[in-house]
Design a protein around this motif. Sequence first.
Motif, PDB file in Angstrom:
ATOM      1  N   LEU A 160      32.315 -39.351  48.175  1.00 47.75           N
ATOM      2  CA  LEU A 160      31.507 -40.166  49.086  1.00 47.75           C
ATOM      3  C   LEU A 160      32.385 -41.015  49.993  1.00 47.75           C
ATOM      4  CD1 LEU A 160      28.637 -41.303  46.692  1.00 47.75           C
ATOM      5  CD2 LEU A 160      28.546 -39.556  48.475  1.00 47.75           C
ATOM      6  N   LYS A 161      33.530 -41.420  49.499  1.00 52.44           N
ATOM      7  CA  LYS A 161      34.469 -42.163  50.352  1.00 52.44           C
ATOM      8  C   LYS A 161      34.909 -41.292  51.530  1.00 52.44           C
ATOM      9  CE  LYS A 161      39.118 -44.232  50.162  1.00 52.44           C
ATOM     10  NZ  LYS A 161      40.224 -44.603  49.250  1.00 52.44           N
ATOM     11  N   GLY A 162      35.298 -40.058  51.264  1.00 54.02           N
ATOM     12  CA  GLY A 162      35.685 -39.159  52.342  1.00 54.02           C
ATOM     13  C   GLY A 162      34.554 -38.918  53.308  1.00 54.02           C
ATOM     14  N   LEU A 163      33.336 -38.788  52.781  1.00 55.63           N
ATOM     15  CA  LEU A 163      32.171 -38.569  53.624  1.00 55.63           C
ATOM     16  C   LEU A 163      31.923 -39.772  54.533  1.00 55.63           C
ATOM     17  CD1 LEU A 163      30.245 -36.146  53.782  1.00 55.63           C
ATOM     18  CD2 LEU A 163      28.692 -37.386  52.256  1.00 55.63           C
ATOM     19  N   ALA A 164      32.044 -40.981  53.975  1.00 50.51           N
ATOM     20  CA  ALA A 164      31.856 -42.195  54.771  1.00 50.51           C
ATOM     21  C   ALA A 164      32.936 -42.331  55.826  1.00 50.51           C
ATOM     22  CB  ALA A 164      31.840 -43.418  53.852  1.00 50.51           C
ATOM     23  N   ALA A 167      45.816 -31.910  42.392  1.00 53.45           N
ATOM     24  CA  ALA A 167      44.878 -32.792  43.078  1.00 53.45           C
ATOM     25  C   ALA A 167      45.626 -33.861  43.873  1.00 53.45           C
ATOM     26  CB  ALA A 167      43.932 -33.438  42.067  1.00 53.45           C
ATOM     27  N   GLU A 168      46.687 -34.414  43.316  1.00 50.31           N
ATOM     28  CA  GLU A 168      47.453 -35.441  44.034  1.00 50.31           C
ATOM     29  C   GLU A 168      48.166 -34.864  45.247  1.00 50.31           C
ATOM     30  OE1 GLU A 168      49.588 -38.685  42.592  1.00 50.31           O
ATOM     31  OE2 GLU A 168      48.858 -38.504  40.535  1.00 50.31           O
ATOM     32  N   LEU A 169      48.787 -33.707  45.079  1.00 51.36           N
ATOM     33  CA  LEU A 169      49.514 -33.114  46.203  1.00 51.36           C
ATOM     34  C   LEU A 169      48.565 -32.834  47.365  1.00 51.36           C
ATOM     35  CD1 LEU A 169      52.149 -31.942  47.382  1.00 51.36           C
ATOM     36  CD2 LEU A 169      51.497 -29.739  46.375  1.00 51.36           C
ATOM     37  N   HIS A 170      47.439 -32.206  47.073  1.00 46.73           N
ATOM     38  CA  HIS A 170      46.500 -31.835  48.123  1.00 46.73           C
ATOM     39  C   HIS A 170      45.693 -33.023  48.635  1.00 46.73           C
ATOM     40  CE1 HIS A 170      46.807 -27.373  48.169  1.00 46.73           C
ATOM     41  NE2 HIS A 170      47.226 -27.538  46.924  1.00 46.73           N
ATOM     42  N   GLY A 171      45.706 -34.135  47.913  1.00 47.57           N
ATOM     43  CA  GLY A 171      44.944 -35.299  48.338  1.00 47.57           C
ATOM     44  C   GLY A 171      45.621 -36.135  49.411  1.00 47.57           C
ATOM     45  N   PHE A 172      46.950 -36.037  49.540  1.00 44.23           N
ATOM     46  CA  PHE A 172      47.712 -36.721  50.591  1.00 44.23           C
ATOM     47  C   PHE A 172      47.632 -38.246  50.515  1.00 44.23           C
ATOM     48  CE2 PHE A 172      47.774 -32.523  52.396  1.00 44.23           C
ATOM     49  CZ  PHE A 172      48.912 -32.480  53.170  1.00 44.23           C
ATOM     50  N   ASP A 173      47.167 -38.784  49.409  1.00 42.70           N
ATOM     51  CA  ASP A 173      47.168 -40.247  49.298  1.00 42.70           C
ATOM     52  C   ASP A 173      48.597 -40.781  49.299  1.00 42.70           C
ATOM     53  OD1 ASP A 173      45.429 -42.575  49.035  1.00 42.70           O
ATOM     54  OD2 ASP A 173      46.331 -42.851  47.066  1.00 42.70           O
ATOM     55  N   TRP A 174      49.560 -39.905  49.031  1.00 41.51           N
ATOM     56  CA  TRP A 174      50.971 -40.280  49.009  1.00 41.51           C
ATOM     57  C   TRP A 174      51.552 -40.514  50.407  1.00 41.51           C
ATOM     58  CZ3 TRP A 174      52.714 -36.296  51.869  1.00 41.51           C
ATOM     59  CH2 TRP A 174      52.086 -35.056  51.739  1.00 41.51           C
ATOM     60  N   LEU A 175      50.766 -40.310  51.449  1.00 42.84           N
ATOM     61  CA  LEU A 175      51.262 -40.624  52.792  1.00 42.84           C
ATOM     62  C   LEU A 175      51.672 -42.093  52.907  1.00 42.84           C
ATOM     63  CD1 LEU A 175      48.795 -38.643  55.109  1.00 42.84           C
ATOM     64  CD2 LEU A 175      51.265 -38.263  54.881  1.00 42.84           C
ATOM     65  N   ARG A 176      50.983 -42.970  52.166  1.00 39.99           N
ATOM     66  CA  ARG A 176      51.333 -44.391  52.251  1.00 39.99           C
ATOM     67  C   ARG A 176      52.718 -44.665  51.665  1.00 39.99           C
ATOM     68  NH1 ARG A 176      46.859 -44.776  49.362  1.00 39.99           N
ATOM     69  NH2 ARG A 176      45.922 -46.094  50.942  1.00 39.99           N
ATOM     70  N   HIS A 177      53.174 -43.800  50.759  1.00 39.24           N
ATOM     71  CA  HIS A 177      54.531 -43.972  50.221  1.00 39.24           C
ATOM     72  C   HIS A 177      55.573 -43.620  51.276  1.00 39.24           C
ATOM     73  CE1 HIS A 177      52.490 -44.659  46.553  1.00 39.24           C
ATOM     74  NE2 HIS A 177      52.211 -43.393  46.297  1.00 39.24           N
ATOM     75  N   LEU A 178      55.318 -42.572  52.044  1.00 36.92           N
ATOM     76  CA  LEU A 178      56.201 -42.266  53.160  1.00 36.92           C
ATOM     77  C   LEU A 178      56.179 -43.402  54.185  1.00 36.92           C
ATOM     78  CD1 LEU A 178      55.548 -38.456  53.756  1.00 36.92           C
ATOM     79  CD2 LEU A 178      57.744 -39.506  53.173  1.00 36.92           C
ATOM     80  N   ARG A 179      55.009 -43.947  54.428  1.00 44.00           N
ATOM     81  CA  ARG A 179      54.901 -45.081  55.354  1.00 44.00           C
ATOM     82  C   ARG A 179      55.748 -46.246  54.868  1.00 44.00           C
ATOM     83  NH1 ARG A 179      49.272 -47.974  55.243  1.00 44.00           N
ATOM     84  NH2 ARG A 179      50.243 -48.703  53.319  1.00 44.00           N
ATOM     85  N   GLY A 185      37.774 -35.356  49.614  1.00 38.02           N
ATOM     86  CA  GLY A 185      37.446 -36.725  49.980  1.00 38.02           C
ATOM     87  C   GLY A 185      38.673 -37.612  50.051  1.00 38.02           C
ATOM     88  N   THR A 186      39.591 -37.435  49.121  1.00 40.13           N
ATOM     89  CA  THR A 186      40.834 -38.203  49.139  1.00 40.13           C
ATOM     90  C   THR A 186      41.648 -37.892  50.379  1.00 40.13           C
ATOM     91  OG1 THR A 186      40.894 -38.201  46.714  1.00 40.13           O
ATOM     92  CG2 THR A 186      42.952 -38.700  47.850  1.00 40.13           C
ATOM     93  N   ARG A 187      41.749 -36.599  50.722  1.00 44.58           N
ATOM     94  CA  ARG A 187      42.562 -36.188  51.870  1.00 44.58           C
ATOM     95  C   ARG A 187      41.951 -36.679  53.185  1.00 44.58           C
ATOM     96  NH1 ARG A 187      42.846 -31.368  50.543  1.00 44.58           N
ATOM     97  NH2 ARG A 187      41.081 -30.538  51.712  1.00 44.58           N
ATOM     98  N   VAL A 188      40.643 -36.555  53.341  1.00 48.33           N
ATOM     99  CA  VAL A 188      40.003 -37.034  54.567  1.00 48.33           C
ATOM    100  C   VAL A 188      40.281 -38.517  54.759  1.00 48.33           C
ATOM    101  CG1 VAL A 188      37.772 -37.505  55.637  1.00 48.33           C
ATOM    102  CG2 VAL A 188      38.219 -35.251  54.652  1.00 48.33           C
TER     103      VAL A 188
END
Length: 548
Positions: free
Chosen positions: A187-191, A85-97, A134-137
């Motif tokens: 719902l976050k991704g949807l918004a 779930a974490e890998l596919h969620g891409f929330d880790w992009l902020r760590h690369l940033r 939703g996390t990835r979007v």
Amino acid sequence: MPGGGSAHKRFRSGRGWYYGSAPYRLLSLRGPVPPGLSFVPPDPWPGDAHVGQELLNNVFHFAGQSFSAESPPWLAAEAGPAWLAELHGFDWLRHLRATGGDAARRQARVLVSAWLDQFGRGWHPVAWAPDVLGTRVAAWIGQHDFFLASADDELRARVFESLARQVRHLSRVTPGKLLGTTLTVALKGLAYGGLTLPGLSRAAEKARTALVRELPRQVLPDGGHAEHSPAQQLIVLRHLIDIRGCFRAARVEVPEALQHAIDRMTPTLRFFRHGDGGLALFNGAQEGEPVVIDTVLGQADARGRPLKSIPHVGFERLTAGRACVLLDAGPPPPPGLDEHAHAGTLSFEMSVGRERLIVNCGAHPAGVGPWRTALAATAAHSTVTVEDTNSSAVLPEGGLGRRPAKVESHRQDANNGGGLVDASHDGYRETHSLTHRRRLYLADTGEDLRGEDTLEGAGGKAFALRFHLHPGVQAVLDEEDARIAWLRLPSGNVWRLRATEALEIADSIYLGHGTDPAHTVQVVCRGVTAPGATTVKWALRREGNDGE
């Protein structure tokens, strides 16, 4: 666990055959491709440059597991559901940033492009699970300026085509049977998608309607989240702050239910903090990072002191002097919202200033398997265990089976701080014909905590009363009185634990951070119940003025 062509039950969908079909891809996911974003939502959260550097080196360390590969191991056979779930969620992009530099930006594009090659155009049970989606979007939109603003036209077109497809699917499957944190992040991704992607405004309206309906169910009147977990309290509040930020950036009215939920959840998050700024270790929580918690509280922009009691969630807080005592005095969360729940009813934690004294053992980021079985057990909590049995049945893959039918709690507050909490649960009635009652009294000085644990019912049942200690605490038994243990905090402050029965010191572990448990000890009082009622009285009292 997922691998190749199969998926863990967490990712299964009853309509997977349809979502994966060509007609669904052609008829339901196709549509106009947005040319770009109307705006980029704010992203106030700090990244971790160390994690970003690992990603630069193709090391994917999430949820207690680590894989190293030249190509992203999107469906590694050995990976657990939380890692996937974490890998596919891409929330880790902020760590690369946070790592900075063109190399980090290029790596982000490489990883996004690799995902698009394999999963970008159509449904997959792991990659397109609603909360993951939703996390990835939200991550792709929120990190747009980092990895996409200066990308070539081909990658930009592919990202926006896929984003539109993902939002269309998310709109179709949300809310569905989703509950709790899973629904919130969907719902976050949807918004995010509906507000920022031209032509998809209906998704934003659906998110607004669902939030207005759902938030009163998730955020209880005392501000506690329905999953009864300090960690989920933090996560959901952070998601709600992001959603509010997206509405504000779109210059549309923030739903009243959303603002009210943030206002209520903020004081309750403070409720769960110890003096060191970290979270209490109940129901799957680790301490967390105080700087992140401070950032969330600051971004919430909601006033309110920590509450004394959150009865709808079922926790009590006693404070006096420099002492803070937190007690799990409520029923476990209901089925469907109990993925992270532990069998820790009536367990307590205690801190003195910035030092933790009595703790629970914590949680492992993987959240499933042997670590969950061990750390969610009643014996991993500072409470009473009967016949080495859990007060609620712990399911290895998350959630609880059998659980207490009745949990009650009453408190009396003293005028000058401190007070008394009287709580009970019947989690051992079905298995051992016993009810556990715990009374905790904290004196107004904060230097005297008295406890009384009573087991009412059948005789002949072995029990253990446990006090797990933070790894920084040293413990020795008194040389002359087996009913006394001396506890020394890192500051030098000494506390005396005295019980009406003999004490022993045994090994324990502490998982307040990361994946590697720290060795510590527990003080244990053992006994056997007599018919009727068996009571063990104990007291924790600060001795002398050492360290001050």
